[in-house]
Design an enzyme around this catalytic site. Structure first.
Site, PDB file in Angstrom:
ATOM      1  N   LYS A  55      10.245  71.336  26.985  1.00 60.60           N
ATOM      2  CA  LYS A  55       8.853  71.799  26.852  1.00 60.60           C
ATOM      3  C   LYS A  55       8.768  73.327  27.019  1.00 60.60           C
ATOM      4  O   LYS A  55       9.730  73.964  27.396  1.00 60.60           O
ATOM      5  CB  LYS A  55       7.969  71.079  27.877  1.00 60.60           C
ATOM      6  CG  LYS A  55       7.972  69.545  27.707  1.00 60.60           C
ATOM      7  CD  LYS A  55       7.206  69.076  26.487  1.00 60.60           C
ATOM      8  CE  LYS A  55       7.563  67.681  26.028  1.00 60.60           C
ATOM      9  NZ  LYS A  55       7.123  66.592  26.893  1.00 60.60           N
TER      10      LYS A  55
HETATM   11  C1  LIG Z   1       6.851  65.079  27.024  1.00 61.87           C
HETATM   12  C2  LIG Z   1       5.561  64.406  26.859  1.00 61.87           C
HETATM   13  C3  LIG Z   1       5.040  63.533  27.818  1.00 61.87           C
HETATM   14  C4  LIG Z   1       5.816  63.072  29.016  1.00 61.87           C
HETATM   15  O1  LIG Z   1       6.266  64.120  29.793  1.00 61.87           O
HETATM   16  P1  LIG Z   1       7.304  63.813  30.975  1.00 61.87           P
HETATM   17  O2  LIG Z   1       7.156  65.043  31.824  1.00 61.87           O
HETATM   18  O3  LIG Z   1       8.646  63.715  30.332  1.00 61.87           O
HETATM   19  O4  LIG Z   1       6.892  62.586  31.658  1.00 61.87           O
HETATM   20  C5  LIG Z   1       3.785  62.996  27.637  1.00 61.87           C
HETATM   21  N1  LIG Z   1       3.069  63.280  26.544  1.00 61.87           N
HETATM   22  C6  LIG Z   1       3.537  64.102  25.589  1.00 61.87           C
HETATM   23  C7  LIG Z   1       2.692  64.389  24.403  1.00 61.87           C
HETATM   24  C8  LIG Z   1       4.804  64.670  25.697  1.00 61.87           C
HETATM   25  O5  LIG Z   1       5.275  65.452  24.731  1.00 61.87           O
END
Ligand SMILES: *Cc1c(COP(=O)(O)O)cnc(C)c1O
Length: 382
Positions: free
Chosen positions: A186
């Site tokens: 991210k």
């Molecule tokens: C990555 C992601 C999540 C989950 O994030 P985590 O921190 O891995 O639990 C939820 N929603 C979206 C749209 C994502 O891209």
């Protein structure tokens, strides 16, 4: 052996500051949630312009806590997009409530369609979860109007959107609760990690309580001598972040504006290079506001064979991905009746390809990817 990508889908920016921040936590000999996490929460709240920020172990945990804090449970319905990561829907399912899928707006705007949301509302509906696809903020004015009209809460899955802005406001602060992810790929990465933000004191208090077993004091408070014991007032979870990740997060937060700016610059170069190709279309041509540019999605024209295209890109050392296989088509959700058909989600889900995008990418990398796209489009045409 793992593929050695010439251009990976995503890559991290880890410098000496990150190394030092983590080493300093290790030297402090206090690793579990404490003052570094508190500093990260304060800095994050200030950055997005929210009253409260609650650090958690993932965005999935933040989404779960968001639903719970809003009192969502069995018998309730929550409207969600299907073109999202499965956690958006699973976090509703955890509570015993039913996720109700709504279509996305168009092949240009891949986020949930306010008109589809309105059509999905029933007396059982309690909340709307929007997801700012690729870091491009949804039409939050339209969503807020529908929420007000029907008395619904709005949760933002802002996993793609830390730092994204619309009308001078940052993603995560439009709804009752905003949820962020710090997963390794991210825009702000700590490995695993997440943040829940809200302006509502009661929701923040509820989320903090449920983050740590429903206990009324923290290990850190007891270590500080502020408390000797605790009560448990809810069956909470262990959704805490730790100090190493919070330290990483503080450094990454300080880099976020520059990193997002670089993502927007690279996105501009991609657009200039790919706009004229007739084998694909580029979503978000005229998006208002400042995106976090988490992803660079393209839609292949009908007749371009997607898995061939992806394979040809791989042969040139370029990693691509698909965002997303629609959630309603997974085994877990497939058996459930849809409230409404999802034609745009299904069309996009079948034709979307995500190209590499990360701040360390060079303009030469963009050129390399664009050249490969052009060649692969020709070779993958039916
Ligand atoms: C990555 C992601 C999540 C989950 O994030 P985590 O921190 O891995 O639990 C939820 N929603 C979206 C749209 C994502 O891209």
């Amino acid at each position: 052996m793992a593929v050695q990508w010439r251009v990976p889908l995503a890559d991290l920016e880890i410098g000496p500051e990150e190394m030092e921040a983590v080493a300093s936590v290790l030297r402090s000999r206090w690793l579990s949630m404490g003052q570094v996490t508190q500093r990260f929460e304060q800095a994050f709240a200030e950055y997005v312009g929210a009253r409260h920020a609650v650090a958690v172990s993932s965005a999935t945990a933040a989404l779960h806590l968001a639903n719970l804090a809003l009192g969502i449970g069995p018998g309730d319905e929550v409207i969600v997009p299907s073109l999202t990561f499965v956690a958006t829907a699973n976090a509703v399912t955890y509570t015993g409530a039913t996720p109700v899928f709504a279509d996305i707006t168009s092949e240009d705007d891949l986020s949930i369609d306010p008109r589809a949301v309105e059509a999905a509302v029933t007396p059982a509906t309690k909340a709307i979860v929007v997801m700012h696809y690729g870091g491009y903020i949804c039409d939050m004015e339209a969503i807020a109007r529908i929420a007000r009209r029907h008395g619904l809460a709005v949760v933002e899955d802002a996993a793609h959107a830390p730092g994204a802005e619309a009308g001078g406001r940052k993603a995560g602060t439009f709804g009752a609760i905003g949820c962020f992810s710090f997963f390794a790929n991210k825009n702000l990465a700590t490995g695993e990690g997440g943040m829940l933000v809200t302006d509502d004191d009661r929701l923040a208090e509820r989320a903090r309580l449920l983050r740590s077993h429903g206990m009324t004091t923290l290990t850190w408070d007891r270590h500080q001598g502020h408390a000797h014991s605790y009560d448990v007032v809810a069956a909470g979870y262990n959704y805490r972040l730790d100090e190493m990740r919070a330290a990483l997060g503080l450094v990454q937060l300080a880099r976020l504006e520059a990193a997002n700016e670089r993502r927007r610059l690279l996105t501009g170069h991609y657009r200039a290079r790919l706009a004229a190709l007739d084998g694909l279309s580029l979503p978000y041509r005229a998006h208002p506001g400042k995106p976090a540019a988490h992803l660079f999605p393209v839609l292949l024209r009908q007749g371009i064979h997607r898995s061939r295209f992806i394979e040809l890109m791989k042969e040139r050392g370029i990693q691509t991905s698909i965002h997303y296989p629609p959630v309603h088509q997974f085994t877990l959700y497939r058996a459930r009746a849809l409230r409404q058909p999802l034609p745009v989600t299904e069309r996009v889900g079948a034709r979307e390809v995500t190209l590499p995008l990360y701040p360390r990418m060079t303009l030469e990398d963009v050129e390399l990817v664009a050249g490969a796209v052009e060649a692969a489009l020709g070779a993958a045409a039916a």
